[in-house]
Design a protein around this motif. Structure first.
Motif, short mmCIF file in Angstrom:
data_model
loop_
_atom_site.label_atom_id
_atom_site.label_comp_id
_atom_site.label_asym_id
_atom_site.label_seq_id
_atom_site.Cartn_x
_atom_site.Cartn_y
_atom_site.Cartn_z
N LEU A 1 0.85 -0.95 0.33
CA LEU A 1 -0.14 -0.04 -0.28
C LEU A 1 1.05 1.26 0.05
O LEU A 1 0.89 2.45 -0.66
CB LEU A 1 -1.38 0.11 1.35
CG LEU A 1 -2.34 -1.13 1.13
CD1 LEU A 1 -3.17 -1.26 2.89
CD2 LEU A 1 -3.35 -0.08 0.58
N ALA A 2 2.07 1.39 0.52
CA ALA A 2 2.93 1.99 0.24
C ALA A 2 2.89 2.86 -0.83
O ALA A 2 3.06 4.41 -1.21
CB ALA A 2 4.17 2.09 1.49
N SER B 1 0.28 4.75 -2.83
CA SER B 1 0.22 6.20 -2.85
C SER B 1 1.35 7.14 -3.41
O SER B 1 0.64 8.48 -3.56
CB SER B 1 0.58 6.20 -0.57
OG SER B 1 2.21 5.83 -0.22
N SER C 1 -7.70 8.09 -3.73
CA SER C 1 -6.17 7.82 -3.10
C SER C 1 -6.38 7.52 -1.78
O SER C 1 -6.06 8.08 -0.70
CB SER C 1 -4.71 8.32 -3.54
OG SER C 1 -4.01 7.58 -2.56
N GLN C 2 -6.85 9.82 -1.68
CA GLN C 2 -7.05 10.69 -0.80
C GLN C 2 -7.66 9.87 0.48
O GLN C 2 -7.28 9.70 1.81
CB GLN C 2 -6.90 12.08 -0.65
CG GLN C 2 -7.26 12.76 0.37
CD GLN C 2 -6.51 14.38 -0.05
OE1 GLN C 2 -7.52 14.67 -1.37
NE2 GLN C 2 -6.36 15.40 0.52
N TYR D 1 -6.61 6.42 2.21
CA TYR D 1 -5.53 6.82 3.26
C TYR D 1 -5.99 7.46 3.84
O TYR D 1 -5.36 7.35 5.40
CB TYR D 1 -4.28 7.43 2.18
CG TYR D 1 -3.85 5.99 1.39
CD1 TYR D 1 -2.65 4.85 1.78
CD2 TYR D 1 -3.86 6.08 0.07
CE1 TYR D 1 -2.44 4.11 1.20
CE2 TYR D 1 -2.91 5.46 -0.58
CZ TYR D 1 -2.96 4.21 0.25
OH TYR D 1 -1.93 3.08 -0.45
N LYS D 2 -7.12 8.22 4.10
CA LYS D 2 -6.87 9.80 5.00
C LYS D 2 -8.37 8.74 5.48
O LYS D 2 -8.77 8.59 7.08
CB LYS D 2 -7.14 10.74 4.67
CG LYS D 2 -5.90 11.88 4.31
CD LYS D 2 -5.97 13.02 4.14
CE LYS D 2 -4.53 13.18 3.74
NZ LYS D 2 -4.70 15.17 3.69
N PRO E 1 -10.37 5.11 5.79
CA PRO E 1 -11.02 4.17 5.01
C PRO E 1 -12.27 3.87 5.84
O PRO E 1 -12.63 3.67 7.29
CB PRO E 1 -9.71 2.96 5.69
CG PRO E 1 -8.86 4.21 7.03
CD PRO E 1 -9.21 5.37 6.49
N THR F 1 -10.20 -2.72 4.71
CA THR F 1 -9.04 -2.15 4.58
C THR F 1 -8.54 -1.44 5.63
O THR F 1 -7.35 -1.27 5.59
CB THR F 1 -9.80 -0.44 4.13
OG1 THR F 1 -10.43 -0.85 2.17
CG2 THR F 1 -9.17 0.55 3.03
N LEU G 1 -4.15 -0.98 6.24
CA LEU G 1 -3.38 0.27 6.55
C LEU G 1 -2.62 -0.35 8.29
O LEU G 1 -1.73 0.49 8.09
CB LEU G 1 -3.96 1.56 6.63
CG LEU G 1 -4.35 1.65 5.27
CD1 LEU G 1 -5.94 2.21 5.46
CD2 LEU G 1 -3.66 2.08 4.26
N THR H 1 4.62 2.25 10.51
CA THR H 1 4.69 3.64 10.82
C THR H 1 6.02 4.22 10.91
O THR H 1 6.95 3.55 12.36
CB THR H 1 3.77 4.01 10.91
OG1 THR H 1 3.80 4.25 12.08
CG2 THR H 1 2.45 4.37 10.56
#
Length: 311
Positions: free
Chosen positions: A208-209, A212, A232-233, A236-237, A239, A244, A248, A253
């Motif tokens: 997934l990285a 992005s 995409s936004q 990721y922001k 889900p 999903t 993530l 991280t």
């Protein structure tokens, strides 16, 4: 009109034990110049989706609708599709560069074979030279055999092969798998530069990285279905589907903290289940999950989860 619109796409393999629904009722669309990332666990239907779009699914049957550049490509005769679409408008970087090159032919001979198979009648030397240049490879590579190349060079060769006839849309299946992190970064930068030139991609990956950095839209596959699709936004922001969210949360991280994992195993795709396919692994199960969820609209796409029925 979308550049690529996939509606109700279903691909199945028939076996002695029953039908395996590797792709089941998938919808998504892309505008010209946009790219989509397809993510999910192994055997969730990602590669079958790509092969279905380029009509190279061996032993399977595909139903539904695929509109590419205003043409319903599933309805076109195979010979016409091969002559006018495959590799000329849609091409594919197949999974596993190490295995997709023939060890007994030079790279140049393999390029020429691709051009021959697609009835190319122009100046092959110039076309091959342009393709090599587009992936930043020296033409001396053309004289070499696959075993003389590094993994990263083989991957670039396979990408160049997909770009030979300058298609509008390229399906890249796991292009960074089995490469070290430095070579992965080079391949990602290459795809980003090709995207800036106006080419559209479908990037199939577990990472997934990577998505992005490249994808404008993302589809999350699970159990043969696209359980969430959106920008995409948004993915990721914000889900929405529990699967999903689990994917993530499994990514390490820089902030630290222990990555989480999704307990359990994916469902069998033999015969289409009549309940939510994530029900045995989901921490947010409700009574309605015993039914197969429809697609509930989100800001930029849809989600298959009963938790969003009234939202």
């Amino acid at each position: 009109m979308a550049f690529l619109a996939v509606n109700g796409l279903t691909s199945r393999y028939d076996s002695s034990k029953g039908s395996v629904y590797a792709v089941d009722d998938v919808d998504f669309s892309l505008d010209d110049g946009e790219s989509i990332g397809i993510a999910g666990e192994s055997a969730c239907g990602k590669s079958t989706l790509g092969l279905s779009i380029i009509r190279m699914l061996v032993g399977g049957k595909t139903q539904g609708e695929i509109i590419f550049d205003d043409d319903p490509i599933l309805d076109i005769d195979e010979n016409i599709f091969n002559e006018k679409f495959r590799w000329k408008k849609i091409s594919m970087v197949f999974q596993g560069a190490m295995n997709s090159l023939d060890p007994v032919f030079t790279i140049n001979e393999q390029f020429l074979e691709v051009l021959k198979q697609h009835n190319f009648e122009g100046h092959s030397k110039q076309v091959i030279s342009d393709a090599m240049s587009s992936v930043n490879l020296d033409e001396n590579v053309l004289k070499k055999y696959p075993h003389e190349l590094s993994g990263g060079m083989k991957q670039r060769v396979v990408i160049a092969m997909a770009l030979l006839l300058k298609p509008k849309f390229v399906i890249a299946d796991e292009p960074t798998t089995a490469l070290d992190v430095l070579i992965q970064a080079q391949i990602v930068n290459l795809l980003k530069s090709l995207k800036k030139s106006g080419m559209s991609f479908m990037l199939i990956t577990h990472d997934l990285a990577v998505l992005s950095e490249i994808a404008d839209k993302i589809g999350i596959m699970y159990g043969g279905q696209m359980v969430e699709f959106g920008s995409s936004q948004e993915i990721y922001k914000n889900p929405k589907h529990p699967y999903t969210q689990g994917l993530l949360e499994s990514i390490p991280t820089l902030k630290g903290g222990k990555p989480k994992y999704i307990k359990g195993i994916p469902p069998s795709l033999l015969e289409a289940p009549t309940q939510c396919r994530f029900i045995d692994r989901c921490p947010l199960v409700i009574e309605k999950c015993k039914q197969l969820p429809p697609k509930f609209k989100t800001d930029t796409g849809y989600v298959r989860c009963w938790l969003y029925e009234d939202k």
